[in-house]
Design an enzyme around this catalytic site. Structure first.
Site, PDB file in Angstrom:
ATOM      1  N   LYS A  79      -8.101 -13.570   3.261  1.00  0.00           N
ATOM      2  CA  LYS A  79      -8.987 -14.703   2.941  1.00  0.00           C
ATOM      3  C   LYS A  79      -9.536 -15.322   4.225  1.00  0.00           C
ATOM      4  O   LYS A  79      -9.862 -16.499   4.250  1.00  0.00           O
ATOM      5  CB  LYS A  79      -8.217 -15.756   2.144  1.00  0.00           C
TER       6      LYS A  79
ATOM      7  N   ARG B 251       3.095  -1.419  -0.760  1.00  0.00           N
ATOM      8  CA  ARG B 251       2.647  -1.870   0.565  1.00  0.00           C
ATOM      9  C   ARG B 251       3.820  -2.190   1.494  1.00  0.00           C
ATOM     10  O   ARG B 251       3.629  -2.411   2.693  1.00  0.00           O
ATOM     11  CB  ARG B 251       1.776  -3.128   0.421  1.00  0.00           C
TER      12      ARG B 251
ATOM     13  N   ASP C 196      -4.754   2.473   0.268  1.00  0.00           N
ATOM     14  CA  ASP C 196      -5.658   3.027  -0.756  1.00  0.00           C
ATOM     15  C   ASP C 196      -6.373   4.306  -0.320  1.00  0.00           C
ATOM     16  O   ASP C 196      -6.918   5.019  -1.162  1.00  0.00           O
ATOM     17  CB  ASP C 196      -6.727   1.991  -1.134  1.00  0.00           C
TER      18      ASP C 196
HETATM   19  O1  F6P Z   1      -6.335  -2.767  -0.465  1.00  0.00           O
HETATM   20  C1  F6P Z   1      -4.974  -2.652  -0.631  1.00  0.00           C
HETATM   21  C2  F6P Z   1      -4.555  -3.290  -1.914  1.00  0.00           C
HETATM   22  O2  F6P Z   1      -3.204  -3.091  -1.900  1.00  0.00           O
HETATM   23  C3  F6P Z   1      -5.224  -2.771  -3.190  1.00  0.00           C
HETATM   24  O3  F6P Z   1      -4.707  -1.562  -3.618  1.00  0.00           O
HETATM   25  C4  F6P Z   1      -4.968  -3.913  -4.131  1.00  0.00           C
HETATM   26  O4  F6P Z   1      -5.910  -3.968  -5.174  1.00  0.00           O
HETATM   27  C5  F6P Z   1      -5.113  -5.098  -3.226  1.00  0.00           C
HETATM   28  O5  F6P Z   1      -4.775  -4.666  -1.928  1.00  0.00           O
HETATM   29  C6  F6P Z   1      -4.271  -6.278  -3.616  1.00  0.00           C
HETATM   30  O6  F6P Z   1      -4.365  -7.235  -2.609  1.00  0.00           O
HETATM   31  P1  F6P Z   1      -3.654  -8.651  -2.633  1.00  0.00           P
HETATM   32  O7  F6P Z   1      -2.776  -8.750  -3.841  1.00  0.00           O
HETATM   33  O8  F6P Z   1      -2.884  -8.712  -1.353  1.00  0.00           O
HETATM   34  O9  F6P Z   1      -4.771  -9.632  -2.653  1.00  0.00           O
END
Ligand code: F6P
Length: 371
Positions: free
Chosen positions: A84, A296, A150
């Site tokens: 953000k 992640r 991703d």
């Molecule tokens: O881009 C990586 C990722 O893990 C996507 O697969 C997923 O949609 C997104 O980030 C979610 O991001 P966050 O929950 O951190 O906003």
């Protein structure tokens, strides 16, 4: 344009984190030290420079070989990250609750200069690399490193973090086979990946899924039900469906959840929907499991450690050669520099006519279409 000699560089890690970020940091720092350059880390994307008052211990932290010695196996990023913190469109909440997007890029570039930073290594996914491109266009010396579980970035064969995510998803799906079998159930496993199906495809094939649903192939539930009822259930008495969070039905839309704190679409919920709909269609008891952010976290695989270290070292080498406005890409066995312009607002999707998809089909895996 000739660039001034480099004495000090900064690293920024932005967007969703991915296993391997710390390995990139380590290689950037150690390679920079070999060149005689000072190295610092910016906290939370660029927030450490934009809002130093938020960081009592400093929004910019010194990095050296000693501070990064043991970080290669660590998940996350020692610098922190944010998705953000776009300095070109920083979202500021007004007193009346409305949100205004403000361009803080001039302030950021001035702050980078004031710190004596000659160049930035920006480690990030499409969002962070688009920001890097725009900062480059405004005169900042910057090199990108492609990060995302991703694997959806153009011009690089693979991004770091992807292998770890696939390895963990595969282990989880492997574990779900036995409980699905014990109960004669259908297990639907939802994995991340945004609008690309790489994680679902790779983990689904590796863990012998019966069905893989990816954004690139809109699905028809009737085909999936028939496939399960005529194949997986008569054969083994249970079924495994891997669904990418961005998968969608033919003539349908992606499944989203409310994004309470941001302006980007948040994908989620497709696993539960598919499980419910297949249960209704097949009368087979179904359960959904969402792997989400588990993909992640954790320690990077050896493969991700190695490519992350290579990405970091290559970024510093590229800067030393005078490269600017480029992303380090892997094209085995080489590391290349590709223009950030080529990554900007583009996405690498699964090629539905690739050998990997053909192999999956030949293994009997259904993609929810009529092939
Ligand atoms: O881009 C990586 C990722 O893990 C996507 O697969 C997923 O949609 C997104 O980030 C979610 O991001 P966050 O929950 O951190 O906003």
């Amino acid at each position: 344009m000739s660039l001034s000699p480099i004495r000090k560089i900064a690293i920024s890690t932005g967007g969703g984190d991915a296993p391997g970020l710390n390995a990139v940091i380590k290689a950037v720092v150690t390679t920079a030290e070999l060149k005689g350059w000072e190295c610092v880390g910016i906290r939370d994307g660029y927030n450490g420079l934009l809002f130093p008052e938020r960081y009592p211990k400093g929004g910019v932290v010194p990095l050296n070989t000693a501070t990064v010695r043991a970080i290669t196996p660590l998940g996350g990023t020692i610098l922190g990250s944010t998705n953000k913190g776009n300095p070109l469109k920083y979202r500021v909440t007004q007193a009346d609750g409305t949100v205004v997007e403000t361009d803080m890029s001039d302030q950021l570039i001035a702050s980078i200069a004031a710190q004596g930073i000659d160049a930035v290594v920006a480690v990030g996914g499409d969002g962070s690399l688009s920001i890097a491109y725009e900062l480059y266009q405004k005169g900042l010396r910057i090199i990108g490193v492609p990060k995302t579980i991703d694997n959806d970035l153009e011009r690089t064969v693979v991004t770091f973090g992807f292998d770890t995510a696939v390895a963990f998803a595969t282990e989880c799906i492997d574990r779900l086979h036995s409980t699905a079998q014990s109960h004669g159930r259908l297990l639907v496993i939802e994995v991340m990946g945004r609008y690309a199906g790489w994680i679902a495809l790779y983990a689904g094939i590796a863990a012998s899924a019966d069905v893989i649903l990816i954004p690139e192939i809109p699905y028809d539930l009737a085909h999936i039900a028939t496939h399960l009822q005529q194949g997986a259930f008569p054969d083994k008495g249970y079924g495994i469906v891997v669904v990418a969070e961005g998968a969608k039905p033919k003539d349908g839309t992606v499944s989203v959840v409310e994004n309470r704190m941001g302006n980007v679409e948040r994908l989620g919920g497709i696993g539960e929907k598919v499980a419910l709909q297949l249960e209704q269609l097949t009368n087979i008891e179904s359960r959904a499991v969402v792997l989400g952010h588990l993909l992640r976290g954790g320690s990077p695989t050896p493969h991700d450690r190695i490519i992350s270290l290579r990405f970091g070292a290559a970024a510093v080498r590229a800067l030393a050669k005078g490269e600017n406005g480029v992303m380090i890409a892997i094209d085995p066995p080489e590391m290349l520099c590709v223009p950030l312009a080529d990554i900007h607002h583009r996405m690498k999707l699964v090629n539905v006519n690739s050998d990997t998809v053909y192999t999956a089909r030949e293994l009997g895996i259904c993609f929810g279409d009529d092939i």
